[in-house]
Design a protein around this motif. Structure first.
Motif, mmCIF file in Angstrom:
data_model
loop_
_atom_site.group_PDB
_atom_site.id
_atom_site.type_symbol
_atom_site.label_atom_id
_atom_site.label_comp_id
_atom_site.label_asym_id
_atom_site.label_seq_id
_atom_site.Cartn_x
_atom_site.Cartn_y
_atom_site.Cartn_z
ATOM 1 N N SER A 76 -1.004 3.690 -4.823
ATOM 2 C CA SER A 76 -2.038 4.082 -5.792
ATOM 3 C C SER A 76 -1.811 5.476 -6.363
ATOM 4 O O SER A 76 -2.411 5.834 -7.375
ATOM 5 N N ASP A 126 0.780 -1.237 0.000
ATOM 6 C CA ASP A 126 0.000 0.000 0.000
ATOM 7 C C ASP A 126 0.808 1.281 0.000
ATOM 8 O O ASP A 126 0.342 2.298 -0.493
ATOM 9 N N LEU A 147 -2.097 -3.282 -9.156
ATOM 10 C CA LEU A 147 -3.176 -2.316 -8.975
ATOM 11 C C LEU A 147 -4.042 -2.202 -10.234
ATOM 12 O O LEU A 147 -5.263 -2.128 -10.142
#
Length: 139
Positions: free
Chosen positions: A58, A26, A135
């Motif tokens: 992200s 993450d 992702l």
């Protein structure tokens, strides 16, 4: 809540300072370490303390290997890397990510990390690319 497992962790050079850089599924984080390896103007200085930073995976746009020459551009400003720093950390990679600015504006931000070992540099680039691919597959 359980922390995601760490994928990579290394001591890398950023802006003439050594950081502990960590990557998990993450987050990409870097935290200044207290060390005697601060390299400025060709000499090694005593220990120092700097902050901690993180970027959600992200929000990473891309990662690429870059030349570890004597000048790097981070945060829109050119920074002079000392000769000793580029000799001790001759490999580099740049992470391009989005940075949240005021009033819902976003900006692109480049962060260049310098490595002492070419294999470590390639490992960082490949692992971040793998995370970005994972992702994309989730979307």
């Amino acid at each position: 809540m359980e922390k995601p497992p760490r994928l990579l962790s290394s001591h890398l050079l950023l802006k003439n300072r050594v950081y502990e850089v960590m990557l998990n599924r993450d987050l990409l984080t870097w935290k200044g370490v207290q060390t005697k390896k601060k390299i400025v103007s060709g000499s090694i200085h005593n220990s120092f303390k700097v902050g901690s930073y993180c970027v959600p995976v992200s929000e990473i746009i891309t990662v690429r290997e870059t030349e570890a020459d004597s000048r790097t551009k981070d945060n829109g400003r050119w920074q002079k890397m000392s000769q000793k720093a580029t000799e001790a950390y001759p490999y580099a990679f740049t992470v391009s990510c989005v940075k949240r600015a005021r009033q819902h504006h976003w900006r692109c931000n480049d962060v260049t990390f310098h490595c002492a070992d070419g294999t470590v540099c390639q490992q960082w680039v490949q692992t971040i690319r793998d995370q970005l691919s994972a992702l994309r597959e989730m979307l």
